[in-house]
Enzyme design. Structure first.
Site, PDB file in Angstrom:
ATOM      1  N   CYS A   1      46.425   4.528  67.403  1.00 23.19           N
ATOM      2  CA  CYS A   1      46.754   5.575  68.380  1.00 23.19           C
ATOM      3  C   CYS A   1      45.485   6.278  68.867  1.00 23.19           C
ATOM      4  O   CYS A   1      44.672   5.670  69.541  1.00 23.19           O
ATOM      5  CB  CYS A   1      47.763   6.557  67.786  1.00 23.19           C
ATOM      6  SG  CYS A   1      48.578   7.578  69.041  1.00 23.19           S
TER       7      CYS A   1
ATOM      8  N   HIS B   1      52.078   2.866  65.316  1.00 21.02           N
ATOM      9  CA  HIS B   1      51.739   3.514  64.051  1.00 21.02           C
ATOM     10  C   HIS B   1      52.326   2.769  62.854  1.00 21.02           C
ATOM     11  O   HIS B   1      53.358   3.172  62.311  1.00 21.02           O
ATOM     12  CB  HIS B   1      52.274   4.948  64.039  1.00 21.02           C
ATOM     13  CG  HIS B   1      51.530   5.893  64.915  1.00 21.02           C
ATOM     14  ND1 HIS B   1      50.349   6.494  64.538  1.00 21.02           N
ATOM     15  CD2 HIS B   1      51.804   6.368  66.160  1.00 21.02           C
ATOM     16  CE1 HIS B   1      49.922   7.299  65.500  1.00 21.02           C
ATOM     17  NE2 HIS B   1      50.782   7.234  66.499  1.00 21.02           N
TER      18      HIS B   1
ATOM     19  N   GLU C   1      51.190   2.905  59.898  1.00 22.22           N
ATOM     20  CA  GLU C   1      51.051   3.781  58.738  1.00 22.22           C
ATOM     21  C   GLU C   1      52.194   4.771  58.610  1.00 22.22           C
ATOM     22  O   GLU C   1      52.417   5.344  57.530  1.00 22.22           O
ATOM     23  CB  GLU C   1      49.704   4.529  58.806  1.00 22.22           C
ATOM     24  CG  GLU C   1      49.637   5.700  59.761  1.00 22.22           C
ATOM     25  CD  GLU C   1      49.484   5.321  61.235  1.00 22.22           C
ATOM     26  OE1 GLU C   1      49.321   6.226  62.073  1.00 22.22           O
ATOM     27  OE2 GLU C   1      49.537   4.107  61.555  1.00 22.22           O
TER      28      GLU C   1
END
Length: 1017
Positions: free
Chosen positions: A859, A982, A984
């Site tokens: 990002c 994302h 994560e």
């Protein structure tokens, strides 16, 4: 947070009331009459910007939520709950409704017991100003908020405006977090936020709470406008700042933290043993304030108000008088209700708010493979290795206050509880409520209504339920007045007395949260209605009444607190027993809206039988079907409408047909038997059919109902965003064959390929890299930690100051957020802090030249690394990332396909199609030339695909409009990979808004981090 010109709905997002507002040039087709909003004007009839006039409700609906969502996104907290209420009605010669919006923002957190009390302070304790400087703004904000809008002088309107700098507040938060994370060595003795009254309130309260007096130097207060008077310096209400008490001996530790976070602070004063407040002004060489604290903060005299109860002249809601008689009129009512903004699809509000930041969101608003925003509550986990969590939900029924104030309050509490019941909660007593009270104080009858409602909720219902209200707030100025410049006519809109209830509770297992998503893979199933209204079917204040310009004289109510308690306990018990497949509470729009929303989640049809609810055998001869025309007549038609559209408390359950007896027995034992009815089942023909006496009284295609329900979102997106994207999202509802989100894996996500290396005991160091404004570092650290790395928090200030060297790390991960608030462009400020600083540039160039290092940019980190491509070997053809094609921030669960590429992070994952969280405003990949794009084609590691697995540029499957779906690229040696989504935030399956039910603890995205650990060896 939610915003509303009013409120409403389940766990939906922000909103505002009414209509109005000028459409963008070239846009047509947005008609208030199509939306069936009584009393509303067309968009071109806006008053905004004209002398003596006021912003239209549509202006507020479009602009207000964007500002609120943008602040929350930048600060970095998931936006998971909210409400929406569009309401305006002329009653007794007055316009009642919400021209002045209710803007609700808040949430919950956790705190160590050791930090729950302010310490006693001793003489010499330092008082600190932390955060942004003061401006000539926010003066009189408290006074302005306590007046009806339009009544105050223009200067006070402007003075009361406060700034909003989320990136600066984030830096303050990082300082506070660093302090409390030191445990017993926490340098903060006491803390106070700066709100109404500015420093003139915050500092004295800080000192008073510590049992001391204080002396301050006014000229040590950071300010940006040197011409401010002493009063303005001391009393302005500029935001993003806090006041702290720090032990003098710990000041150096505190200074180091502030320096690392680049957070402004100042030592403004110190404690004194007496209880005097002294404010010195070194510029004017005098003392601006010198008084005892007890005088300033002593107990004020109690306020007394005289209130008179009013008797309202209300008319019975007469469906036939509104044209509701017969099947044709029932269809008209159904579509009107679905198009009412309060009931309708809130995607246009929800998709602009980041819901995945933090990596702990287990249940957001979006439900099922087609991501329909109908969840009843929000749920987050307590960490990255537990299923324990917390739930929150909202309840409100504000229009009912025009009929019965106490009923509206009780229904707000009841709706909050029927919403949060979807989460697995050990006991009703675990639920805590926050009550936000609002009314137009002084308006005839409103003070008495507020008093009666507070008594009914706080002194009667909540004690009977065993639920407490430990916190809340109020606003007593819910009236808007203005003078029309053209006619000179005084105009006003007065809100009903409004109670908004937020419910919070600990969750025993986030995986067990129920949603409205119908199961079509569980064999024969049935739908059960639990009607806590016990057949009363009171229609006052309902969406059905509103779309026909009526109010009614009888409001739904919580008549039996014991039944509500039994309902909550029964849902929890049935959920624990695994007997509930789906759950949805009955709220705005009644049973019909609840059933439609459940059908939308699964793109399934429903067959609903109302004989037991609407059919009265005693009236058969009078009110049955006419033998020739088969048209409903008389009171039966009214009972059908009342059954479908009443908004009494209740819920619809989906159960297995074979477990009906067990479910009904459990409800019988709870005393709910007479309120529980089997009402139908899903069907495979895509119709929502309502059957009475063996004949359909309503039969509509599910897709047409869904289109009607999404009309408001479509229109608002066309006005606010890129109209082409809005049309693409709306038109996808026409695709009957759309399979929804799905997954195809070429590997086993449960296989831990890093285990042999982790088993050796070594934990390679990875720098979790952030710049000011980054807010996604914790979840990134959590993912790498689980994979076997030692994740280290590294701020860019550490590298620039030489405190940390990248040569000490095997890897770095550049995290998501808003570096420098993105004011310098997406990630560009962060990149320039490297490229234009010799020490930092040398560090990064040396890191990229190594053969044993790797890096991940996600990002904002992806944007930053794309701007470093000149110093990353093999990255010269990487794209730049620019504004999304939709012209809006996009938070979605998207589908990506992993390509064959050199990336070490995606090794063994090629060909897999996996859902992933996205949250960005500038994610559209732009290559410098066609040649660069062609040269990069073998370096593309992931592309957005549609639900059929086809690479796409269509919105919203590709949320940013990147060419050929490009959303991740790598280098020829595969060591440096950047991507916009994302991974994560979704490395655990429970963190995905939708995922296949067979997935276990680790989501497929955990493989990315384990690949990294295996590569290091």
């Amino acid at each position: 947070p939610g915003a509303g010109t009013g409120a409403g709905g389940e766990i939906r997002d922000e909103g505002a009331t009414g209509t109005g507002g000028k459409p963008k040039a070239g846009l047509t087709g947005f008609s208030v009459s199509n939306l069936n909003i009584p009393g509303a004007r067309e968009p071109w009839e806006t008053d905004y910007g004209k002398p003596g006039r006021i912003a239209s409700a549509l202006d507020i609906m479009i602009d207000g939520p964007i500002g609120g969502a943008a602040y929350n996104n930048e600060f970095g907290r998931p936006n998971l709950a909210g409400y929406f209420r569009a309401f305006e009605l002329e009653s007794e010669g007055q316009v009642r409704g919400y021209h002045k919006p209710i803007m609700l923002a808040g949430g919950y957190g956790n705190i160590s017991a050791a930090h729950t009390h302010k310490h006693a302070l001793g003489a010499g304790t330092l008082f600190i100003h932390l955060g942004g400087p003061g401006f000539l703004i926010g003066l009189g904000g408290g006074a302005a908020s306590s007046m009806a809008s339009g009544q105050n002088v223009e200067s006070l309107d402007f003075d009361s405006v406060q700034r909003a700098n989320a990136e600066l507040e984030r830096r303050c938060q990082e300082v506070i977090d660093a302090c409390w994370q030191m445990g017993e060595r926490n340098p903060i003795l006491s803390i106070h936020d700066v709100g109404a009254g500015g420093l003139s309130n915050a500092f004295p309260e800080l000192a008073h709470g510590g049992g001391v007096g204080a002396r301050f130097d006014l000229r040590r207060v950071p300010i940006e406008e040197t011409g401010m008077s002493p009063m303005q310096v001391w009393s302005n209400e500029s935001q993003e700042r806090y006041v702290l008490a720090i032990d003098r001996a710990r000041l150096a530790d505190f200074e180091r933290i502030c320096t690392r976070e680049r957070c402004l602070y100042a030592v403004v004063g110190e404690a004194r043993a007496d209880h005097e407040l002294v404010v010195d002004d070194s510029l004017f060489e005098n003392t601006a304030v010198d008084m005892p604290l007890d005088v300033l903060l002593g107990k004020p005299p109690r306020m007394h108000r005289t209130a008179t109860r009013r008797t309202r002249a209300l008319s019975r809601l007469a469906p036939r008088a509104s044209g509701i008689s017969g099947a044709a009129s029932l269809k008209d009512a159904a579509y009107r209700v679905l198009r009412l903004p309060t009931v309708a699809d809130k995607t246009f509000l929800i998709s602009i708010g980041d819901r995945s930041v933090g990596g702990v969101t287990a249940r957001d608003q979006m439900v099922g493979p087609w991501q329909v925003p109908v969840a009843d509550c929000a749920v987050t986990t307590l960490g990255y290795s537990t299923y324990l969590g917390e739930a929150m939900a909202i309840g409100e029924r504000t229009p009912l206050a025009l009929i019965d104030g106490p009923a509206s309050g009780r229904m707000a509490v009841g709706e909050a509880l029927t919403n949060i019941a979807a989460a697995p909660i050990a006991a009703l007593g675990d639920v805590k409520l926050s009550a936000n009270w609002m009314c137009a104080a002084g308006h005839p009858g409103e003070d008495a209504t507020l008093f009666d409602t507070v008594s009914a909720v706080g002194m009667e219902l909540c004690p009977a339920l065993g639920v407490s209200i430990p916190v809340g707030k109020d606003s007593m100025s819910m009236r808007t007045t203005w003078r029309d410049a053209a006619s000179g006519e005084e105009k006003s809109v007065t809100a009903p007395m409004s109670l908004i209830v937020s419910a919070f509770a600990p969750v025993t297992d986030a995986r067990k949260t129920l949603t409205p998503e119908l199961r079509t893979d569980a064999g024969d199933t049935e739908l059960v209605l639990i009607d806590l209204g016990a057949g009363r079917n009171r229609m006052g204040g309902s969406a059905y009444a509103q779309v026909h310009g009526e109010l009614g004289d009888e409001a739904p109510d919580v008549d039996d607190a014991a039944a509500l308690k039994a309902f909550f306990a029964s849902i929890q018990a049935l959920n624990r027993a695994g007997m509930l497949l789906a759950y949805h509470d009955r709220s705005d729009g009644g049973l019909f809206a609840a059933l439609c929303e459940m059908a939308f989640t699964a793109r399934a049809g429903l067959t609903v039988y109302l004989d037991n609810l609407a059919f009265d055998p005693r009236q058969l001869d009078v009110d049955g079907y006419e033998r020739q025309s088969d048209v409903l007549t008389g009171s039966l038609a009214e009972r059908i409408a009342a059954t479908l559209f009443n908004e009494e408390l209740g819920a619809v359950l989906q159960i297995r047909k074979g477990e009906r007896a067990a479910v009904m027995q459990a409800l019988r034992e709870a005393g709910l038997s007479s309120m529980s009815h089997v009402i139908g089942h899903p069907n495979a023909d895509g119709q929502v059919r309502v059957i009475v006496n063996g004949k359909p009284v309503l039969a509509e295609k599910r897709s047409e109902l869904h289109r009607a329900w999404s009309t408001v979102t479509h229109h608002i997106q066309r006005l606010r965003d890129n109209p082409e994207c809005a049309d693409q999202e709306y038109d996808r509802l026409l695709d009957e064959g759309d399979p929804g989100l799905n997954a195809r894996l070429t590997f086993d996500p449960a296989a831990d390929i890093a285990a042999p290396y982790v088993g050796k005991g070594a934990r390679p160091r990875v720098a979790v890299l952030r710049e000011q404004g980054v807010n996604g570092q914790v979840e990134m650290a959590g993912a790498f930690d689980r994979a076997g790395f030692a994740a280290m928090d590294v701020h860019m200030s550490d590298i620039i100051a030489g405190r940390v060297k990248l040569s000490d790390f095997k890897a770095f991960a550049a995290c998501g957020g808003f570096s420098y608030g993105d004011v310098l462009g997406a990630g560009e400020g962060w990149a320039k802090s490297i490229l234009f600083n010799p020490r930092a540039r040398d560090e990064f160039e040396a890191f990229f030249r190594r053969s044993d290092s790797f890096a991940l940019g996600a990002c904002n980190g992806c944007q930053m690394m794309s701007n470093l491509k000149d110093i990353i070997p093999g990255a010269q053809n990487w794209p730049h990332f620019e504004r999304n094609a939709s012209e809006q921030y996009e938070a979605r669960l998207a589908l990506v396909e992993l390509q064959k590429s050199p990336s070490i992070l995606f090794a063994g994952m090629e060909g897999s199609r996996i859902p992933i969280a996205t949250a960005h405003g500038e994610g559209r990949a732009v290559f410098k030339s066609a040649q660069a794009m062609d040269a990069c084609r073998y370096l593309v590691a992931a592309r957005f695909v549609d639900n059929r697995g086809k690479v796409t540029e269509a919105y919203p499957y590709n949320p940013n409009g990147s060419p050929q779906g490009v959303t991740a690229v790598t280098t020829p040696d595969g060591r440096f990979t950047i991507l916009m989504p994302h991974p994560e935030r979704v490395f655990r399956s429970v963190l995905l808004s939708w995922h296949p039910r067979e997935w276990g603890e680790d989501s497929p995205w955990m493989r990315l981090f384990r690949n990294a650990r295996a590569w290091v060896g």
